[in-house]
Enzyme design. Structure first.
Site, mmCIF file in Angstrom:
data_model
loop_
_atom_site.group_PDB
_atom_site.id
_atom_site.type_symbol
_atom_site.label_atom_id
_atom_site.label_comp_id
_atom_site.label_asym_id
_atom_site.label_seq_id
_atom_site.Cartn_x
_atom_site.Cartn_y
_atom_site.Cartn_z
ATOM 1 N N ARG A 141 0.692 -1.181 -0.020
ATOM 2 C CA ARG A 141 -0.171 -0.112 0.030
ATOM 3 C C ARG A 141 0.801 1.346 0.058
ATOM 4 O O ARG A 141 0.501 2.442 -0.174
ATOM 5 C CB ARG A 141 -0.935 -0.145 1.243
ATOM 6 C CG ARG A 141 -2.286 1.076 0.723
ATOM 7 C CD ARG A 141 -3.326 0.937 1.976
ATOM 8 N NE ARG A 141 -3.336 -0.244 2.864
ATOM 9 C CZ ARG A 141 -2.753 -0.334 4.136
ATOM 10 N NH1 ARG A 141 -2.126 0.941 4.735
ATOM 11 N NH2 ARG A 141 -3.064 -1.053 4.745
ATOM 12 N N TYR A 174 -15.127 21.668 -12.338
ATOM 13 C CA TYR A 174 -15.633 20.342 -12.768
ATOM 14 C C TYR A 174 -16.787 19.909 -11.677
ATOM 15 O O TYR A 174 -16.706 19.930 -10.687
ATOM 16 C CB TYR A 174 -14.506 19.344 -12.793
ATOM 17 C CG TYR A 174 -14.610 17.908 -12.957
ATOM 18 C CD1 TYR A 174 -15.406 17.755 -14.215
ATOM 19 C CD2 TYR A 174 -14.273 16.991 -12.378
ATOM 20 C CE1 TYR A 174 -15.571 16.330 -14.732
ATOM 21 C CE2 TYR A 174 -14.519 15.643 -12.559
ATOM 22 C CZ TYR A 174 -15.074 15.266 -13.866
ATOM 23 O OH TYR A 174 -15.235 13.959 -14.134
ATOM 24 N N ASP A 212 -6.703 22.627 -9.896
ATOM 25 C CA ASP A 212 -6.870 21.502 -10.930
ATOM 26 C C ASP A 212 -6.197 22.117 -12.092
ATOM 27 O O ASP A 212 -6.601 23.111 -12.952
ATOM 28 C CB ASP A 212 -8.403 21.527 -11.105
ATOM 29 C CG ASP A 212 -8.667 20.336 -12.283
ATOM 30 O OD1 ASP A 212 -7.651 20.054 -12.884
ATOM 31 O OD2 ASP A 212 -9.878 19.646 -11.939
ATOM 32 N N LYS A 235 -6.220 12.071 -18.270
ATOM 33 C CA LYS A 235 -6.263 12.753 -19.752
ATOM 34 C C LYS A 235 -4.760 12.728 -20.252
ATOM 35 O O LYS A 235 -4.511 11.793 -20.695
ATOM 36 C CB LYS A 235 -6.752 14.229 -19.263
ATOM 37 C CG LYS A 235 -7.826 14.283 -18.284
ATOM 38 C CD LYS A 235 -9.031 13.685 -18.595
ATOM 39 C CE LYS A 235 -9.936 13.905 -17.312
ATOM 40 N NZ LYS A 235 -11.031 13.070 -17.345
HETATM 41 C C1 LIG Z 1 -10.991 19.240 -15.032
HETATM 42 C C2 LIG Z 1 -11.042 17.871 -14.603
HETATM 43 N N1 LIG Z 1 -10.676 17.167 -13.387
HETATM 44 C C3 LIG Z 1 -10.851 16.438 -12.832
HETATM 45 C C4 LIG Z 1 -11.379 15.331 -13.484
HETATM 46 C C5 LIG Z 1 -11.251 13.800 -12.885
HETATM 47 O O1 LIG Z 1 -10.625 13.005 -13.567
HETATM 48 P P1 LIG Z 1 -11.069 11.445 -13.283
HETATM 49 O O2 LIG Z 1 -11.959 11.155 -14.429
HETATM 50 O O3 LIG Z 1 -9.530 10.767 -13.505
HETATM 51 O O4 LIG Z 1 -11.373 11.211 -11.988
HETATM 52 C C6 LIG Z 1 -11.779 15.505 -14.854
HETATM 53 C C7 LIG Z 1 -12.403 14.323 -15.662
HETATM 54 O O5 LIG Z 1 -13.032 14.629 -16.549
HETATM 55 C C8 LIG Z 1 -11.640 16.789 -15.251
HETATM 56 O O6 LIG Z 1 -12.126 17.165 -16.601
#
Ligand SMILES: Cc1ncc(COP(=O)(O)O)c(C=O)c1O
Length: 398
Positions: free
Chosen positions: A62, A116, A188, A213
Site C-alpha cells: 500500500r 468540474y 486543478d 487525460k
Molecule cells: C477538469 C477535470 N478535473 C478532474 C477530472 C477527474 O478526473 P478522473 O476522471 O480521472 O477522475 C476531470 C475528468 O473529466 C476533469 O475534466
C-alpha cells in the site's frame, strides 16, 4: 551538469524524470513491481522498517513500489519548486484526498463556479457532511477574491481554465491574496499540465492532475496526482495513507509510459486544436469559440500572460439551435467519438450545459455549447467532418 532535474528543459525532464537506476535496474522503463507483502530478513529488520520513514523504501504494497514512486518522482520533477507527488486511482480521488488533507470541520472552501461538476458535488456533499462550508465564486474574480475571504476560509480551489466554459483564472492574483492571509491554494491543472502552466512555481500549494487525460494520453487508464509545494507534502501523504489510497503499479506504469510522449502529443493537440478553433470561429453557425488562446475566451489576456501553451480541449457555442439540432450536429460527425473524458489521442465531441452546474454566475451564450477534444488525427479531416456536422445542424435548425 547539475543533479537537479528542475534545471533541465521540460522536454528533457519528461524523458528522463523518475528513471533512477535503483528503480529501472538496468532497463529503460521502470518495470512493474507488483506487491502486497514485502519480505524481511528477520524480525529485527521488520521492526526497524516499521519504525522508519518508508518514503521510497519497500515496506508494504500500500506504500507503493518503485513503479509508483517513479511516476510520482517524474511528476514532481515537472513542477519547479515542488516537494513531492502522491498518486491516486483517479483525478477525483486526487481532488478528494487533497481537500481532506487541507480542510477540517468549521473551515470554509472557496470554489470557482466553473469547477468540474464532481468537484462541486464533493464540496456540497462530502465536505458539507464533515462540517466544511463551500462558497462558489466567479472564476474571473481575480484579486477581488479578497472580498470573499472570511475568518474561516482555509483554502481556495481553482480550475484554470474551467473544463466546460474555459474561463482562465488569474491564479497569481488569487495566490497573492491567499498567501497574505495564510490560506492554502489548490489548482486543478489538468488542462495545461505543468508543461504549459508550472503551477507550483507560480506559488500554488497543490497542483492536481487528472492523469487520466494527458499524462496517460490513450484513454485507457484512470489515474490522478497531487503535487505539493514546499512544506505541504507530509500532510498530503499522511492523509492519503490514512485514506488507504494506493494506485495499481500497472496503471502507474502506463502513466509513466504516457508521460514520455506527453510533450510531443501536447504540441500536436495544441496546433490542431488551434487550427480547428480558428476555423470554427469563422463559421456563421458558430456564435463564439471558448478557447483560451482566442480573444473570444473569457480570461484570454490572463492566458496570454501566464501560460506557455494551450492543449486540445475547448468549447464552441452555436448560433441559435436547440438540444435536437445540437444532437444532429454531433451525431453527423465521423471522426469525433461521443463520450466523457478527454486528453487521449482520439477526438471527442460532447454536448455541455454549464448552466446546470452554476450558482454564483449565469453563463449566457447565443445557443447550445459543444465541447471538443481535438485528438491526433489530421486537422483537415476533422475540419471537413465539422463542416458536414454544421451543414446537418443548419438543416435541422431551419
Ligand atoms: C477538469 C477535470 N478535473 C478532474 C477530472 C477527474 O478526473 P478522473 O476522471 O480521472 O477522475 C476531470 C475528468 O473529466 C476533469 O475534466
Amino acid at each position: 551538469m547539475s543533479d537537479d532535474p528542475h534545471d533541465l528543459r521540460p522536454d528533457t525532464r519528461v524523458v528522463t524524470a523518475g528513471r533512477r537506476p535503483e528503480w529501472t535496474a538496468g532497463v529503460v522503463n521502470t518495470p512493474v513491481w507488483r506487491a502486497s507483502t514485502i519480505l524481511y530478513d528477520d524480525v529485527a529488520h521488520l521492526r526497524a522498517s516499521g519504525a522508519a520513514d518508508t518514503h521510497h523504501r519497500l515496506f508494504y504494497g500500500r506504500r507503493g513500489t518503485p513503479t509508483q514512486w517513479s511516476l510520482a518522482d517524474a511528476l514532481t520533477s515537472l513542477e519547479p519548486g515542488a516537494e513531492g507527488t502522491f498518486l491516486y486511482p483517479s483525478g477525483v480521488a486526487a481532488i478528494a484526498a487533497c481537500l481532506l488533507a487541507v480542510l477540517s470541520p468549521g473551515d470554509e472552501l472557496l470554489v470557482p463556479d466553473s469547477a468540474y461538476d464532481p468537484t462541486r458535488s464533493m464540496a456540497t456533499g462530502l465536505l458539507k457532511r464533515f462540517g466544511i462550508a463551500a462558497r462558489f465564486y466567479d472564476p474571473l474574480i481575480g484579486e477581488g477574491i479578497a472580498e470573499l475571504v472570511g475568518p474561516n476560509t482555509r483554502a481556495i480551489f481553482m480550475e484554470s481554465p474551467g473544463s466546460l466554459t474555459f474561463e482562465v483564472q488569474d491564479v497569481p492574483a488569487i495566490v497573492a491574496v491567499a498567501k497574505s492571509r495564510g490560506i492554502a491554494t489548490i489548482l486543478d491543472n489538468t488542462w495545461a499540465t505543468p508543461l504549459f502552466f508550472p503551477a507550483i512555481g507560480k506559488g500554488v500549494d497543490y497542483s492536481i492532475l487528472a492523469c487520466t487525460k494527458y499524462v496517460v494520453g490513450h484513454s485507457d487508464v484512470m489515474l490522478g496526482s497531487v503535487t505539493a509545494g514546499s512544506g505541504r507534502f507530509a500532510a498530503l501523504r499522511e492523509t492519503s495513507f490514512q485514506l488507504g489510497q494506493v494506485t495499481s503499479p500497472d496503471d502507474a506504469w502506463l502513466g509513466s509510459r504516457g508521460l514520455r510522449t506527453m510533450s510531443v502529443r501536447l504540441r500536436q493537440h495544441q496546433a490542431s486544436a488551434l487550427e480547428v478553433a480558428r476555423w470554427l470561429a469563422a463559421q456563421p453557425e458558430v456564435s463564439r469559440v471558448l478557447h483560451p488562446a482566442l480573444a473570444s475566451c473569457p480570461g484570454h489576456k490572463t492566458f496570454a500572460r501566464d501560460f506557455l501553451g494551450s492543449s486540445g480541449l475547448f468549447s464552441f457555442a452555436l448560433q441559435g439551435g436547440d438540444e435536437r439540432s445540437r444532437a444532429t450536429l454531433i451525431n453527423a460527425l465521423d471522426h469525433f467519438g461521443i463520450g466523457y473524458s478527454w486528453g487521449g489521442y482520439e477526438s471527442l465531441a460532447l454536448p455541455v450545459d454549464p448552466a446546470r452546474h452554476r450558482s454564483a454566475t449565469t453563463p449566457d451564450f447565443a445557443g447550445p455549447l459543444i465541447r471538443l477534444q481535438i485528438g491526433l488525427e489530421d486537422p483537415a479531416d476533422l475540419i471537413a467532418d465539422l463542416a458536414r456536422g454544421l451543414a446537418a445542424f443548419r438543416a435541422a435548425r431551419g
